[in-house]
Design a protein around this motif. Structure first.
Motif, PDB file in Angstrom:
ATOM      1  N   ASP A  72       0.838  -1.209   0.000  1.00 17.15           N
ATOM      2  CA  ASP A  72       0.000   0.000   0.000  1.00 17.15           C
ATOM      3  C   ASP A  72       0.867   1.251   0.000  1.00 17.15           C
ATOM      4  O   ASP A  72       0.648   2.186  -0.778  1.00 17.15           O
ATOM      5  CB  ASP A  72      -0.903  -0.031   1.246  1.00 17.15           C
ATOM      6  CG  ASP A  72      -1.929   1.080   1.240  1.00 17.15           C
ATOM      7  OD1 ASP A  72      -2.094   1.732   2.285  1.00 17.15           O
ATOM      8  OD2 ASP A  72      -2.540   1.319   0.175  1.00 17.15           O
ATOM      9  N   ALA A  76       1.343   4.274  -3.007  1.00 18.41           N
ATOM     10  CA  ALA A  76       1.159   5.702  -2.705  1.00 18.41           C
ATOM     11  C   ALA A  76       2.439   6.481  -2.975  1.00 18.41           C
ATOM     12  O   ALA A  76       2.428   7.501  -3.681  1.00 18.41           O
ATOM     13  CB  ALA A  76       0.718   5.872  -1.258  1.00 18.41           C
ATOM     14  N   CYS A  79       3.189   6.566  -6.896  1.00 18.57           N
ATOM     15  CA  CYS A  79       2.169   7.136  -7.791  1.00 18.57           C
ATOM     16  C   CYS A  79       1.742   8.551  -7.397  1.00 18.57           C
ATOM     17  O   CYS A  79       1.244   9.304  -8.237  1.00 18.57           O
ATOM     18  CB  CYS A  79       0.939   6.226  -7.840  1.00 18.57           C
ATOM     19  SG  CYS A  79       1.289   4.601  -8.517  1.00 18.57           S
ATOM     20  N   GLU A  80       1.961   8.948  -6.136  1.00 16.80           N
ATOM     21  CA  GLU A  80       1.312  10.186  -5.668  1.00 16.80           C
ATOM     22  C   GLU A  80       1.802  11.428  -6.415  1.00 16.80           C
ATOM     23  O   GLU A  80       1.109  12.445  -6.447  1.00 16.80           O
ATOM     24  CB  GLU A  80       1.501  10.372  -4.163  1.00 16.80           C
ATOM     25  CG  GLU A  80       2.912  10.545  -3.701  1.00 16.80           C
ATOM     26  CD  GLU A  80       3.010  10.500  -2.164  1.00 16.80           C
ATOM     27  OE1 GLU A  80       4.161  10.610  -1.661  1.00 16.80           O
ATOM     28  OE2 GLU A  80       1.973  10.349  -1.483  1.00 16.80           O
ATOM     29  N   LEU A  85      -2.765  13.210 -11.229  1.00 14.66           N
ATOM     30  CA  LEU A  85      -3.410  12.269 -10.304  1.00 14.66           C
ATOM     31  C   LEU A  85      -4.019  13.057  -9.147  1.00 14.66           C
ATOM     32  O   LEU A  85      -3.316  13.723  -8.407  1.00 14.66           O
ATOM     33  CB  LEU A  85      -2.415  11.231  -9.781  1.00 14.66           C
ATOM     34  CG  LEU A  85      -3.000  10.180  -8.806  1.00 14.66           C
ATOM     35  CD1 LEU A  85      -4.118   9.380  -9.467  1.00 14.66           C
ATOM     36  CD2 LEU A  85      -1.908   9.238  -8.290  1.00 14.66           C
ATOM     37  N   LEU A  88      -6.232   8.908  -4.479  1.00 11.96           N
ATOM     38  CA  LEU A  88      -5.934   7.477  -4.325  1.00 11.96           C
ATOM     39  C   LEU A  88      -7.066   6.858  -3.521  1.00 11.96           C
ATOM     40  O   LEU A  88      -7.453   7.391  -2.470  1.00 11.96           O
ATOM     41  CB  LEU A  88      -4.620   7.291  -3.560  1.00 11.96           C
ATOM     42  CG  LEU A  88      -3.343   7.843  -4.191  1.00 11.96           C
ATOM     43  CD1 LEU A  88      -2.209   7.850  -3.159  1.00 11.96           C
ATOM     44  CD2 LEU A  88      -2.948   7.032  -5.409  1.00 11.96           C
ATOM     45  N   SER A  90      -7.621   3.271  -1.794  1.00 17.77           N
ATOM     46  CA  SER A  90      -6.924   2.010  -1.509  1.00 17.77           C
ATOM     47  C   SER A  90      -7.801   1.072  -0.691  1.00 17.77           C
ATOM     48  O   SER A  90      -8.544   1.527   0.198  1.00 17.77           O
ATOM     49  CB  SER A  90      -5.644   2.285  -0.715  1.00 17.77           C
ATOM     50  OG  SER A  90      -5.123   1.063  -0.193  1.00 17.77           O
ATOM     51  N   LEU A 109      -7.116   6.961  -8.915  1.00 19.15           N
ATOM     52  CA  LEU A 109      -6.498   5.625  -8.931  1.00 19.15           C
ATOM     53  C   LEU A 109      -7.068   4.796  -7.781  1.00 19.15           C
ATOM     54  O   LEU A 109      -6.939   5.169  -6.615  1.00 19.15           O
ATOM     55  CB  LEU A 109      -4.983   5.734  -8.794  1.00 19.15           C
ATOM     56  CG  LEU A 109      -4.211   4.417  -8.639  1.00 19.15           C
ATOM     57  CD1 LEU A 109      -4.452   3.470  -9.815  1.00 19.15           C
ATOM     58  CD2 LEU A 109      -2.714   4.688  -8.451  1.00 19.15           C
ATOM     59  N   TYR A 110      -7.700   3.679  -8.138  1.00 18.22           N
ATOM     60  CA  TYR A 110      -8.251   2.733  -7.178  1.00 18.22           C
ATOM     61  C   TYR A 110      -7.328   1.511  -7.186  1.00 18.22           C
ATOM     62  O   TYR A 110      -6.944   1.047  -8.268  1.00 18.22           O
ATOM     63  CB  TYR A 110      -9.652   2.269  -7.586  1.00 18.22           C
ATOM     64  CG  TYR A 110     -10.633   3.383  -7.883  1.00 18.22           C
ATOM     65  CD1 TYR A 110     -10.563   4.102  -9.084  1.00 18.22           C
ATOM     66  CD2 TYR A 110     -11.629   3.724  -6.984  1.00 18.22           C
ATOM     67  CE1 TYR A 110     -11.464   5.125  -9.365  1.00 18.22           C
ATOM     68  CE2 TYR A 110     -12.537   4.746  -7.254  1.00 18.22           C
ATOM     69  CZ  TYR A 110     -12.445   5.435  -8.449  1.00 18.22           C
ATOM     70  OH  TYR A 110     -13.330   6.457  -8.730  1.00 18.22           O
ATOM     71  N   TYR A 111      -7.007   0.988  -5.994  1.00 17.34           N
ATOM     72  CA  TYR A 111      -6.122  -0.187  -6.037  1.00 17.34           C
ATOM     73  C   TYR A 111      -6.291  -1.086  -4.817  1.00 17.34           C
ATOM     74  O   TYR A 111      -6.583  -0.626  -3.705  1.00 17.34           O
ATOM     75  CB  TYR A 111      -4.664   0.241  -6.205  1.00 17.34           C
ATOM     76  CG  TYR A 111      -4.111   1.123  -5.108  1.00 17.34           C
ATOM     77  CD1 TYR A 111      -4.350   2.497  -5.118  1.00 17.34           C
ATOM     78  CD2 TYR A 111      -3.356   0.594  -4.071  1.00 17.34           C
ATOM     79  CE1 TYR A 111      -3.854   3.322  -4.122  1.00 17.34           C
ATOM     80  CE2 TYR A 111      -2.849   1.404  -3.069  1.00 17.34           C
ATOM     81  CZ  TYR A 111      -3.105   2.775  -3.105  1.00 17.34           C
ATOM     82  OH  TYR A 111      -2.609   3.582  -2.106  1.00 17.34           O
ATOM     83  N   PHE A 130      -5.629  -2.713 -10.127  1.00 19.10           N
ATOM     84  CA  PHE A 130      -5.774  -1.258 -10.205  1.00 19.10           C
ATOM     85  C   PHE A 130      -6.827  -0.852 -11.234  1.00 19.10           C
ATOM     86  O   PHE A 130      -7.143  -1.610 -12.162  1.00 19.10           O
ATOM     87  CB  PHE A 130      -4.426  -0.596 -10.532  1.00 19.10           C
ATOM     88  CG  PHE A 130      -3.792  -1.052 -11.811  1.00 19.10           C
ATOM     89  CD1 PHE A 130      -2.919  -2.133 -11.842  1.00 19.10           C
ATOM     90  CD2 PHE A 130      -4.071  -0.395 -13.014  1.00 19.10           C
ATOM     91  CE1 PHE A 130      -2.329  -2.559 -13.030  1.00 19.10           C
ATOM     92  CE2 PHE A 130      -3.485  -0.807 -14.201  1.00 19.10           C
ATOM     93  CZ  PHE A 130      -2.617  -1.897 -14.211  1.00 19.10           C
ATOM     94  N   TYR A 274     -12.271  -1.644  -6.372  1.00 23.89           N
ATOM     95  CA  TYR A 274     -10.875  -1.989  -6.704  1.00 23.89           C
ATOM     96  C   TYR A 274     -10.651  -3.487  -6.881  1.00 23.89           C
ATOM     97  O   TYR A 274      -9.514  -3.950  -6.934  1.00 23.89           O
ATOM     98  CB  TYR A 274      -9.917  -1.452  -5.626  1.00 23.89           C
ATOM     99  CG  TYR A 274     -10.430  -1.596  -4.222  1.00 23.89           C
ATOM    100  CD1 TYR A 274     -10.384  -2.823  -3.569  1.00 23.89           C
ATOM    101  CD2 TYR A 274     -11.007  -0.530  -3.549  1.00 23.89           C
ATOM    102  CE1 TYR A 274     -10.873  -2.982  -2.300  1.00 23.89           C
ATOM    103  CE2 TYR A 274     -11.513  -0.674  -2.264  1.00 23.89           C
ATOM    104  CZ  TYR A 274     -11.448  -1.907  -1.643  1.00 23.89           C
ATOM    105  OH  TYR A 274     -11.940  -2.053  -0.368  1.00 23.89           O
TER     106      TYR A 274
END
Ligand code: P6P
Length: 333
Positions: A72, A76, A79-80, A85, A88, A90, A109-111, A130, A274
């Motif tokens: 996790d 973050a 990608c942050e 973007l 997030l 998560s 962004l969903y993950y 993702f 996600y």
């Protein structure tokens, strides 16, 4: 000498043809980098004392594995800073994390950073899932997007090979991580699910909780040609949705995590934003089908971040057959 089709070249070509927002290239590359790092941490877990539990309970009420937390944080951290973007979402966090004031066209962004993490300590396949959607209007702080509006969906599977499998809306493509260079190279162009299959995946230990249509479907698969089916079936269950979906995208099959007596109050087991939505986009883009048993998953309007839904996905003939049994049961009430 022809250049290998790397993920970067695959995405850049689409952007050059005006088929892809160039900013999406940065984000997908960042996701690929995060998955590469997670793959390394998984490989070295024994040496870094990263097996076992983190000693925390996550938002799902599950015991967090040390590698759940690492995965996790890796998503973050990498990608942050991706351009455009905005947020997030998560599996491991209660709420969306807003990174900037949302503008139209920004990404969400969903993950699920590490899916199937109960497999880690026994060295079986796990994955990261993702999904990318866009902000519809400036200031819109809304992450409740139905699956049909996804820009991109994909997963990494940490198996004998690290692979990244994704769709940007024109088919499903598999990229294998080349040991040494670390490049993700296209090895599985245009992955397609055959309409017909003889393989089904379900956690059969939940038989006593299943509704009649699911019992009927599974009993018929088990009976095979001795019953009503034209062929005998094989069953698989790997306790990792990513591994099941990867097998189905590679050779067909059907995956069932239906609503049942024990999980119906929560809406099912698997999470919509996600897990179910990105997998449903991949499966439909590969010519398969993905429903709750009644409703197309991509049409569900999410009501909450961690909403759970039933999932039946894979070869169209099998998803359609089970959906028919559900309809029969509804009319026979
Ligand atoms: P069960 C993993 O925890 C997961 O969310 C999916 O990846 C997987 O398909 C399912 O749950 C496994 O569920 O009931 O076999 O533990």
């Amino acid at each position: 000498m022809t250049q290998p089709m790397t993920l970067r070249r695959f995405l850049t070509r689409r952007a050059g043809r005006g088929e892809l927002d160039p900013n999406l290239i940065f984000l997908i590359e960042d996701i690929a980098s995060a998955c590469r790092v997670i793959g390394n941490r998984l490989r070295n877990a024994a040496f870094e004392d990263n097996h076992g539990l983190a000693g925390e309970i996550n938002v799902q009420g599950e015991d967090q594995k040390k590698l759940d937390v690492i995965a996790d944080e890796t998503f973050a951290r990498i990608c942050e800073n991706s351009p455009r973007l905005a947020a997030l979402v998560s599996e491991e966090k209660e709420e969306a994390v807003w990174l900037k004031e949302p503008e139209a066209g920004d990404f969400l962004l969903y993950y699920d950073p590490l899916d199937g993490s109960s497999n880690i300590d026994v060295n079986l396949s796990v994955g990261s899932i993702f999904s990318i959607c866009t902000v519809a209007a400036a200031g819109e702080r809304d992450v409740m997007k139905p699956g049909r509006v996804q820009e991109c969906a994909g997963y990494a599977i940490y198996g004998p090979t690290l692979m990244l499998v994704l769709t940007v809306g024109d088919g499903v493509f598999g990229f294998s991580c080349e040991y040494g260079t670390g490049d993700f190279r296209l090895t599985h162009p245009d992955m397609t699910i055959p309409a017909k299959t003889s393989e089904f995946a379900i956690n059969a230990s939940r038989y006593r909780f299943w509704d009649q249509p699911v019992r009927r479907y599974v009993d018929e698969c088990l009976a095979g040609r001795a019953g009503t089916r034209a062929r005998d079936f094989n069953m698989r269950w790997t306790a990792s949705m990513v591994a099941e979906v990867h097998r189905i995208l590679t050779r067909g099959g059907v995956f069932l995590y239906p609503a049942d007596e024990a999980n119906r109050a929560e809406g099912g087991k698997l999470r919509l934003l996600y897990e179910a939505s990105p997998m449903a986009m991949l499966v439909e883009q590969a010519g398969g089908a993905a429903t709750t048993g009644q409703t197309r998953i991509l049409d569900i309007q999410p009501q909450s971040h961690h909403q759970r839904v039933p999932v039946i996905l894979g070869s169209t003939q099998e998803v359609t057959r089970l959906s028919g049994y559900h309809r029969e049961a509804e009319t026979n009430v």
